[in-house]
Design a protein around this motif. Structure first.
Motif, short mmCIF file in Angstrom:
data_model
loop_
_atom_site.label_atom_id
_atom_site.label_comp_id
_atom_site.label_asym_id
_atom_site.label_seq_id
_atom_site.Cartn_x
_atom_site.Cartn_y
_atom_site.Cartn_z
N LEU A 201 0.87 -1.32 0.09
CA LEU A 201 0.25 0.14 -0.04
C LEU A 201 0.71 1.06 -0.06
CD1 LEU A 201 -2.74 1.25 0.26
CD2 LEU A 201 -2.57 1.12 2.80
N VAL A 202 0.72 2.16 -1.24
CA VAL A 202 1.63 3.31 -1.22
C VAL A 202 0.68 4.48 -1.45
CG1 VAL A 202 3.67 1.83 -1.96
CG2 VAL A 202 2.20 2.60 -3.58
N VAL A 203 1.39 5.56 -1.36
CA VAL A 203 0.93 6.88 -1.37
C VAL A 203 1.82 7.88 -2.41
CG1 VAL A 203 -0.58 6.68 0.36
CG2 VAL A 203 1.42 7.85 0.63
N LYS A 204 1.18 8.70 -2.92
CA LYS A 204 2.19 9.88 -3.54
C LYS A 204 1.47 11.13 -3.09
CE LYS A 204 3.18 9.28 -7.94
NZ LYS A 204 3.13 9.54 -9.24
N GLU A 205 2.62 11.68 -2.32
CA GLU A 205 1.87 13.04 -1.52
C GLU A 205 1.93 14.21 -2.60
OE1 GLU A 205 4.36 13.58 1.63
OE2 GLU A 205 3.39 11.99 3.13
N LYS A 206 1.06 15.17 -2.28
CA LYS A 206 0.92 16.53 -2.99
C LYS A 206 2.00 17.53 -2.71
CE LYS A 206 -4.12 16.97 -3.82
NZ LYS A 206 -5.34 17.65 -3.80
N LYS A 207 2.29 17.32 -1.42
CA LYS A 207 3.54 18.45 -1.03
C LYS A 207 4.53 17.66 -0.08
CE LYS A 207 0.42 22.40 -0.98
NZ LYS A 207 0.27 23.78 -0.07
N CYS A 208 5.86 17.48 -1.03
CA CYS A 208 6.97 17.04 -0.13
C CYS A 208 8.09 17.55 -0.68
CB CYS A 208 6.85 15.61 -0.48
SG CYS A 208 7.18 15.12 -2.00
N PRO A 209 9.26 17.35 -0.06
CA PRO A 209 10.63 17.97 -0.48
C PRO A 209 10.99 17.35 -1.85
CG PRO A 209 10.63 17.09 1.72
CD PRO A 209 9.48 16.71 1.13
N CYS A 210 11.64 18.49 -2.57
CA CYS A 210 11.85 18.00 -3.99
C CYS A 210 12.57 17.07 -4.23
CB CYS A 210 12.69 19.24 -4.71
SG CYS A 210 11.88 20.87 -4.62
N ARG A 211 13.36 16.38 -3.23
CA ARG A 211 14.53 15.35 -3.54
C ARG A 211 13.33 14.09 -3.36
NH1 ARG A 211 15.15 17.47 1.65
NH2 ARG A 211 14.27 16.32 3.37
N CYS A 212 12.07 14.34 -3.01
CA CYS A 212 11.11 12.84 -3.06
C CYS A 212 10.06 13.16 -3.66
CB CYS A 212 10.95 12.14 -1.62
SG CYS A 212 10.03 13.43 -0.62
N SER A 213 9.88 14.38 -4.59
CA SER A 213 8.73 14.43 -5.41
C SER A 213 8.43 13.41 -6.32
CB SER A 213 9.01 15.89 -5.97
OG SER A 213 7.96 16.29 -6.86
N GLY A 214 7.11 12.97 -6.36
CA GLY A 214 6.69 11.92 -7.12
C GLY A 214 7.12 10.44 -6.97
N ILE A 215 7.56 10.44 -5.91
CA ILE A 215 7.89 9.06 -5.57
C ILE A 215 6.48 8.60 -4.81
CG2 ILE A 215 9.47 7.73 -3.82
CD1 ILE A 215 10.83 9.05 -6.20
N TRP A 216 6.47 7.08 -5.01
CA TRP A 216 5.62 6.33 -4.31
C TRP A 216 6.39 5.81 -3.01
CZ3 TRP A 216 0.66 6.03 -5.61
CH2 TRP A 216 0.23 6.30 -7.27
N LYS A 217 5.38 6.20 -1.86
CA LYS A 217 6.04 6.02 -0.61
C LYS A 217 5.19 5.34 0.50
CE LYS A 217 6.28 9.58 2.12
NZ LYS A 217 5.15 9.17 3.21
N LEU A 218 5.56 4.83 1.39
CA LEU A 218 4.68 4.29 2.62
C LEU A 218 4.06 5.51 2.99
CD1 LEU A 218 7.28 1.96 4.01
CD2 LEU A 218 5.49 1.28 2.32
N PRO A 219 2.60 5.08 3.77
CA PRO A 219 1.95 6.18 4.55
C PRO A 219 2.76 6.51 5.63
CG PRO A 219 0.45 4.44 3.72
CD PRO A 219 1.86 4.00 3.30
N THR A 220 2.97 7.89 5.94
CA THR A 220 3.56 8.36 7.19
C THR A 220 2.90 9.56 7.83
OG1 THR A 220 5.15 9.87 5.91
CG2 THR A 220 5.82 7.48 6.54
#
Length: 351
Positions: A201-220
């Protein structure tokens, strides 16, 4: 609510009672017998005028007239006489002792007058110094903010602030300050959720630091005040994806420093078991959420380049395959505080 209050005047101890609700009285007298009064969380306009008639011989016939049209049919009783201390005694701030030779001032009973607060604070500090007290804790509520500069001038310093109040502290003795520092850590949680198809189960956040922009990540996210770590992970997954889960194990945690607001950061990774499968995102924070095949998730270049993130995922996979055992939560009572809390430990060995 029945309130009783005593006052010393011209060598007499007079006693009056009030049936008025919510008027906890603090009454001060000068050497001429005049008076000023204030209740906790009340304005002077709410307080009746006090008038005293007193015979000089300490007679039991002294009369107390309290506020026309406010207190009626009040009984006045002369309890005792005391002429042993002709000097005036200053009122102290309402406070109680803590467990470390310090005092905690009651914010609910601070005087509304800045002048009264200044004189009472000064008198209280002198008294506590004579008694050998050390740390003083002063919470000033938002509506009492005009008292903050007065406390600062008396040697208090900022400790921390929360919505509705600011906490100030003062160290009385001339020795190294031993009061605990203000809160120093932010507590975050992450949820690793994988279904029977080995989809994460992964999410893509609307706002996040540029270094992880567009990354599918775990919910945190961050845990709330008085929220358990595992409960925070379950809540964050539910809020971001709509997926219901149950806690299995805490698999690892990361400790970093000087991040947001120059605070340290603890991030606890939790293994969660999915109880539902239909995704419903929080569109305020999350751009998209989905079940992603494990290989595709791990194969993202971000995780190939980030050593810590890759290690966390490796541990999660090992836990899912029963090759690694994390910490489970056990509710226990501690004699230190007598309260139930959770202890996290590994079940593989008998303790």
């Amino acid at each position: 609510m029945m309130l009783a209050q005593g006052c010393r005047l011209s060598g007499l101890y007079c006693h009056y009672q009030s049936t008025e609700p919510r008027l906890p009285w603090t009454t001060n007298f000068n050497s001429h017998g005049s008076a000023w009064s204030f209740p906790c969380k009340a304005h002077h306009s709410e307080i009746p005028n006090l008038k005293f008639n007193s015979s000089t011989d300490g007679s039991r016939n002294s009369l107390l007239q309290v506020g026309r049209n406010v207190f009626k049919k009040q009984a006045v009783q002369v309890v005792s006489s005391d002429v042993s201390s002709p000097s005036m005694k200053f009122d102290m701030l309402d406070a109680y002792d803590d467990d470390y030779d310090g005092v905690v001032i009651n914010p609910e009973c601070l005087p509304p007058s800045a002048n009264a607060f200044a004189s009472m604070l000064c008198a209280s500090l002198s008294n506590w110094r004579l008694k050998g007290k050390k740390g003083v804790w002063l919470k000033i509520l938002e509506e009492q903010a005009d008292l903050v500069p007065i406390a600062i001038k008396e040697g208090f310093s900022y400790h921390h602030a929360e919505p509705g109040y600011v906490m100030l502290t003062h160290w009385i003795p001339n020795e190294p300050r031993m009061l605990p520092a203000s809160p120093s850590h932010l507590i975050g949680v992450g949820g690793f959720v994988m279904n029977e198809k080995k989809e994460v189960l992964v999410v893509k956040e609307k706002k996040c630091p540029c270094r992880c922009s567009g990354i599918w990540k775990l919910p945190t996210g961050f845990i709330n005040k008085s929220e358990e770590i595992f409960a925070g992970a379950i809540r964050e997954v539910k809020e971001e994806t709509g997926i219901d889960t149950t806690f299995l194990e805490m698999i690892a945690f990361r400790h970093a420093h000087l991040l947001a607001f120059e605070k340290s950061d603890l991030l606890f990774m939790c293994m969660l078991k999915p109880l539902s499968s239909e995704i419903s995102i929080d569109d305020k924070e999350i751009e998209e959420a989905k079940w992603m095949p494990l290989d595709e998730f791990v194969g993202q270049s971000f995780y190939q380049d980030d050593q810590m993130s890759k290690k966390i995922i490796d541990i999660c996979i090992a836990t899912y395959e029963n090759q690694y055992s994390g910490l489970t939560a056990h509710e226990m009572t501690s004699k230190l505080d007598g309260k139930l809390s959770y202890l996290y430990f590994n079940n593989l060995k008998k303790i």
